[in-house]
Motif scaffolding. Sequence first.
Motif, mmCIF file in Angstrom:
data_model
loop_
_atom_site.group_PDB
_atom_site.id
_atom_site.type_symbol
_atom_site.label_atom_id
_atom_site.label_comp_id
_atom_site.label_asym_id
_atom_site.label_seq_id
_atom_site.Cartn_x
_atom_site.Cartn_y
_atom_site.Cartn_z
ATOM 1 N N ILE A 230 0.843 -1.197 0.000
ATOM 2 C CA ILE A 230 0.000 0.000 0.000
ATOM 3 C C ILE A 230 0.880 1.250 0.000
ATOM 4 O O ILE A 230 0.702 2.163 -0.799
ATOM 5 C CB ILE A 230 -0.943 0.009 1.232
ATOM 6 C CG1 ILE A 230 -1.957 -1.120 1.126
ATOM 7 C CG2 ILE A 230 -1.655 1.341 1.365
ATOM 8 C CD1 ILE A 230 -2.647 -1.438 2.427
ATOM 9 N N VAL A 231 1.862 1.250 0.900
ATOM 10 C CA VAL A 231 2.737 2.420 1.011
ATOM 11 C C VAL A 231 3.474 2.657 -0.301
ATOM 12 O O VAL A 231 3.537 3.774 -0.800
ATOM 13 C CB VAL A 231 3.740 2.233 2.175
ATOM 14 C CG1 VAL A 231 4.812 3.305 2.133
ATOM 15 C CG2 VAL A 231 2.999 2.301 3.491
ATOM 16 N N LEU A 232 3.995 1.553 -0.872
ATOM 17 C CA LEU A 232 4.748 1.697 -2.123
ATOM 18 C C LEU A 232 3.838 2.178 -3.250
ATOM 19 O O LEU A 232 4.221 3.018 -4.052
ATOM 20 C CB LEU A 232 5.412 0.363 -2.491
ATOM 21 C CG LEU A 232 6.540 -0.047 -1.547
ATOM 22 C CD1 LEU A 232 6.994 -1.458 -1.854
ATOM 23 C CD2 LEU A 232 7.722 0.907 -1.640
ATOM 24 N N ASP A 233 2.607 1.646 -3.254
ATOM 25 C CA ASP A 233 1.629 2.082 -4.257
ATOM 26 C C ASP A 233 1.366 3.581 -4.126
ATOM 27 O O ASP A 233 1.376 4.330 -5.084
ATOM 28 C CB ASP A 233 0.302 1.331 -4.089
ATOM 29 C CG ASP A 233 0.387 -0.074 -4.669
ATOM 30 O OD1 ASP A 233 1.415 -0.366 -5.295
ATOM 31 O OD2 ASP A 233 -0.558 -0.851 -4.467
ATOM 32 N N GLU A 234 1.103 3.978 -2.868
ATOM 33 C CA GLU A 234 0.802 5.377 -2.595
ATOM 34 C C GLU A 234 1.980 6.255 -3.013
ATOM 35 O O GLU A 234 1.824 7.300 -3.620
ATOM 36 C CB GLU A 234 0.534 5.581 -1.073
ATOM 37 C CG GLU A 234 -0.701 4.864 -0.572
ATOM 38 C CD GLU A 234 -1.976 5.582 -0.953
ATOM 39 O OE1 GLU A 234 -1.891 6.777 -1.260
ATOM 40 O OE2 GLU A 234 -3.047 4.932 -0.980
ATOM 41 N N TRP A 235 3.158 5.791 -2.664
ATOM 42 C CA TRP A 235 4.373 6.545 -2.951
ATOM 43 C C TRP A 235 4.541 6.695 -4.464
ATOM 44 O O TRP A 235 4.808 7.789 -4.962
ATOM 45 C CB TRP A 235 5.569 5.812 -2.335
ATOM 46 C CG TRP A 235 6.864 6.526 -2.537
ATOM 47 C CD1 TRP A 235 7.329 7.610 -1.871
ATOM 48 C CD2 TRP A 235 7.866 6.193 -3.500
ATOM 49 N NE1 TRP A 235 8.552 7.978 -2.346
ATOM 50 C CE2 TRP A 235 8.916 7.128 -3.353
ATOM 51 C CE3 TRP A 235 7.990 5.202 -4.472
ATOM 52 C CZ2 TRP A 235 10.060 7.095 -4.132
ATOM 53 C CZ3 TRP A 235 9.137 5.174 -5.248
ATOM 54 C CH2 TRP A 235 10.151 6.109 -5.081
ATOM 55 N N ALA A 236 4.336 5.579 -5.175
ATOM 56 C CA ALA A 236 4.493 5.618 -6.625
ATOM 57 C C ALA A 236 3.461 6.565 -7.243
ATOM 58 O O ALA A 236 3.777 7.344 -8.141
ATOM 59 C CB ALA A 236 4.322 4.217 -7.203
ATOM 60 N N GLU A 243 5.295 14.371 -10.733
ATOM 61 C CA GLU A 243 5.943 14.507 -12.042
ATOM 62 C C GLU A 243 5.011 15.166 -13.046
ATOM 63 O O GLU A 243 5.400 16.024 -13.819
ATOM 64 C CB GLU A 243 6.372 13.132 -12.557
ATOM 65 C CG GLU A 243 7.722 12.701 -12.014
ATOM 66 C CD GLU A 243 8.059 11.270 -12.386
ATOM 67 O OE1 GLU A 243 7.430 10.739 -13.320
ATOM 68 O OE2 GLU A 243 8.929 10.699 -11.722
ATOM 69 N N GLN A 244 3.720 14.715 -12.961
ATOM 70 C CA GLN A 244 2.703 15.273 -13.857
ATOM 71 C C GLN A 244 2.547 16.777 -13.626
ATOM 72 O O GLN A 244 2.538 17.572 -14.558
ATOM 73 C CB GLN A 244 1.368 14.557 -13.600
ATOM 74 C CG GLN A 244 0.270 14.858 -14.606
ATOM 75 C CD GLN A 244 0.600 14.327 -15.994
ATOM 76 O OE1 GLN A 244 1.078 13.227 -16.113
ATOM 77 N NE2 GLN A 244 0.405 15.162 -17.007
ATOM 78 N N GLU A 245 2.457 17.128 -12.338
ATOM 79 C CA GLU A 245 2.323 18.543 -11.972
ATOM 80 C C GLU A 245 3.517 19.335 -12.469
ATOM 81 O O GLU A 245 3.389 20.433 -13.024
ATOM 82 C CB GLU A 245 2.245 18.674 -10.445
ATOM 83 C CG GLU A 245 0.823 18.610 -9.915
ATOM 84 C CD GLU A 245 0.789 18.736 -8.398
ATOM 85 O OE1 GLU A 245 1.630 19.453 -7.837
ATOM 86 O OE2 GLU A 245 -0.076 18.083 -7.790
ATOM 87 N N ASN A 246 4.682 18.742 -12.275
ATOM 88 C CA ASN A 246 5.926 19.383 -12.685
ATOM 89 C C ASN A 246 5.907 19.668 -14.185
ATOM 90 O O ASN A 246 6.253 20.764 -14.630
ATOM 91 C CB ASN A 246 7.083 18.444 -12.320
ATOM 92 C CG ASN A 246 8.400 19.166 -12.318
ATOM 93 O OD1 ASN A 246 8.414 20.396 -12.343
ATOM 94 N ND2 ASN A 246 9.484 18.422 -12.310
ATOM 95 N N GLN A 247 5.465 18.654 -14.935
ATOM 96 C CA GLN A 247 5.427 18.816 -16.394
ATOM 97 C C GLN A 247 4.395 19.861 -16.806
ATOM 98 O O GLN A 247 4.631 20.652 -17.713
ATOM 99 C CB GLN A 247 5.116 17.476 -17.055
ATOM 100 C CG GLN A 247 6.359 16.606 -17.123
ATOM 101 C CD GLN A 247 6.107 15.298 -17.839
ATOM 102 O OE1 GLN A 247 4.977 15.007 -18.186
ATOM 103 N NE2 GLN A 247 7.164 14.538 -18.038
ATOM 104 N N ASP A 248 3.241 19.863 -16.076
ATOM 105 C CA ASP A 248 2.199 20.863 -16.364
ATOM 106 C C ASP A 248 2.737 22.276 -16.153
ATOM 107 O O ASP A 248 2.514 23.168 -16.967
ATOM 108 C CB ASP A 248 0.984 20.641 -15.457
ATOM 109 C CG ASP A 248 0.235 19.387 -15.855
ATOM 110 O OD1 ASP A 248 0.516 18.872 -16.958
ATOM 111 O OD2 ASP A 248 -0.603 18.920 -15.060
ATOM 112 N N VAL A 249 3.439 22.444 -15.035
ATOM 113 C CA VAL A 249 4.015 23.769 -14.724
ATOM 114 C C VAL A 249 4.993 24.174 -15.819
ATOM 115 O O VAL A 249 4.989 25.315 -16.302
ATOM 116 C CB VAL A 249 4.710 23.736 -13.332
ATOM 117 C CG1 VAL A 249 5.493 25.016 -13.084
ATOM 118 C CG2 VAL A 249 3.667 23.555 -12.246
ATOM 119 N N LYS A 250 5.847 23.191 -16.223
ATOM 120 C CA LYS A 250 6.835 23.477 -17.281
ATOM 121 C C LYS A 250 6.140 23.921 -18.570
ATOM 122 O O LYS A 250 6.523 24.898 -19.208
ATOM 123 C CB LYS A 250 7.671 22.227 -17.562
ATOM 124 C CG LYS A 250 8.888 22.103 -16.673
ATOM 125 C CD LYS A 250 9.678 20.872 -17.080
ATOM 126 C CE LYS A 250 10.812 20.632 -16.111
ATOM 127 N NZ LYS A 250 11.467 19.358 -16.383
#
Lengths: 260, 413
Positions: A230-236, A243-250
Amino acid sequence: MARLITLCLTFIVITAQLRAQCDDFSFYYVSGSVFIKQGSILTAAKKNLDLVPGSVLQIGNESSVILLTGPDRALRLSQQGNLTYPNLQDICRKNQSSLTSQYVKYVAHTLIEKQESQTAMVIKGAVYRTRATYTNSLMRTPPDSSVIASDSVVFSWQQPPDNKPAFLLISENGVKSVYLSPVSGTTMVLPARIFREGMIYFWLISKSPTPSDNEPRFTFVLGTHNWQTIVLDEWARTMTELEQENQDVKKKLESKKRLY
Amino acid sequence: MNNSAEPEEKDIAIRPFRWFNIQVFIANAGLFGGMVLLGTIIFNLSFLNPVSKALNDFNLSDLLYSKLGARDNLLDTNIVLVNIGHLDRLQISRQFDRIKGQQPRVIGFDGFFIRKKDPVTDPLLRDAILKPPDVIMACYLTGENERSGIFDELETSNPYFTGHDKAFVNLGGTDPMTSTVRNFSPKEVFRDDTLFAMGAELVRRYRPAAFERLLARGNDREIIHYIGNRPAFLVYDTYEILDSSRDLSIMKDKIVLMGYMGESFRSPPDLEDIYYTPMNPELAGRSRPDMYGVVIHANIASMVLSGDYINRMPLWLTVLISFILCYFYILLVSWVNARYNFLYKIYFNTFLFLLNILMIYVMFLLYHYANFSIHTGYMLGPLLLYPTFLNYFERLILILHRRYGIRSIFIPK
């Protein structure tokens, strides 16, 4: 005498047949990155492929595999790491361990094990900790009230000011000692398998192997495998979102640049 | 050679009669009579209800499932479980669509759509259910007549959603909600219509030969030989089925059983459609129920498929064997008492304890390897009650000895 020999032979044949179920493994289901290593050759695992003795099964992060071990029976593995052929046989046979050994262990366990209280509070009394207790403590990791998800637990602490030898003490429920060792450095790595799920472990660095009740202790528990997933899933998921947000900002910035 | 063989044969022929001792036989009969009396009192006095309930709901074989059956990674690959959680009808219809797209052999649905709800989603759900392959819908038999054992009512989903395929989801036990589910009824008759249990009906469609074996056994109730809780099967959570990127090809040609297994696998177990089973980590006393109904049906289907049934020893045979064993136990104890009185006084309790452990072990071996279930109460009861019984029996014999001069091996030294 002849009857006795026949009986013994029958027992051996039945036992051998039961154990024989763990001699062949074939892939039934593969999810994520699972590889078979034979010598220096690495092959991706796929359905219906047989696992050859001598090969090593590599299970990657967030991956799982189901191996057929007998008619309509399978072995599910989802813990990250490398497993040799004998390892797999051990895991498989552990699930078929004889009733006799399990029964003897159970009876011995119920006879020998002391019925200890389930929490330290009954014996030790409540210990009130303040933020200062944590910050002034020598202990660093695992921090107080941690949940351990990895296969090993890294204990780290600051060197005592007087450089005197110290002891690392770990106790189950604060009562039953599970680890006591003099330490010279500032870190110690212990395999997570020595701890039991669902138990609270108290750990501390002390100058004495028999510390007083007033010395601060940190606690940790071992997460279940599901919990790890669960933790790994959440983390991923969080990482993907970031990353998505980062790309959107870019993209936004680039579009603004173009406008300008 | 012939001369030396003759006396041996004679000796063997006589030996069984040497083991017969009328006093031990009477003591044994008295012990069993005492047990029957005690049992009658416990099971008939209303204020002892908690005791009788606890005794009824306890079975030593639970220990095998609960503590000694470690098989954490093994799973049955014939059955795939799907959690429906608290999904709405539209989402469940999508689950059906995705599952049916994988071409499973048969689908079972352990849930009810009691009434029509929405003119938009209901037809979608109906279409999803009725298109092939068949979905076995759950039904529930109620209003059992205590004398005839015939059920008066059959609860089903609204006929709008169901085809002709249905199977009952009743589980065994005096009250499945509060007692341990150890057995199930393979078939029941409702108004001239024979219905099968969900697990059995699924196997009927999947592997008819295995189902025939179940019917050929002719038992009204079958003990469920549990293989495990949810981890013993291939399972999918609610969202996994709805996630179109998830590979579900493993469902092809399998039994797919849909039902409630909690809001999601990540949420803690709740109390909806969950039961006590022998796999509960708590052997006795208060605990939480441990297995969702749909997982119990999967266990039943798994047992029927593998033909790994548990056979029950008939009551008369159990009592007979118990009587014989207890007879030899009393004979042995009396012999030790007469021959080594000092040792007997010191080690009697230890011997009794070890004997009980051995008896339980033998019963476990029979259950585990020969799939043979023996009612442990009839075997262990006499052994456990014997020391108390012996006290009273010795006093009685002493009185008879003083009054009538009766000689007996039970006269205390």
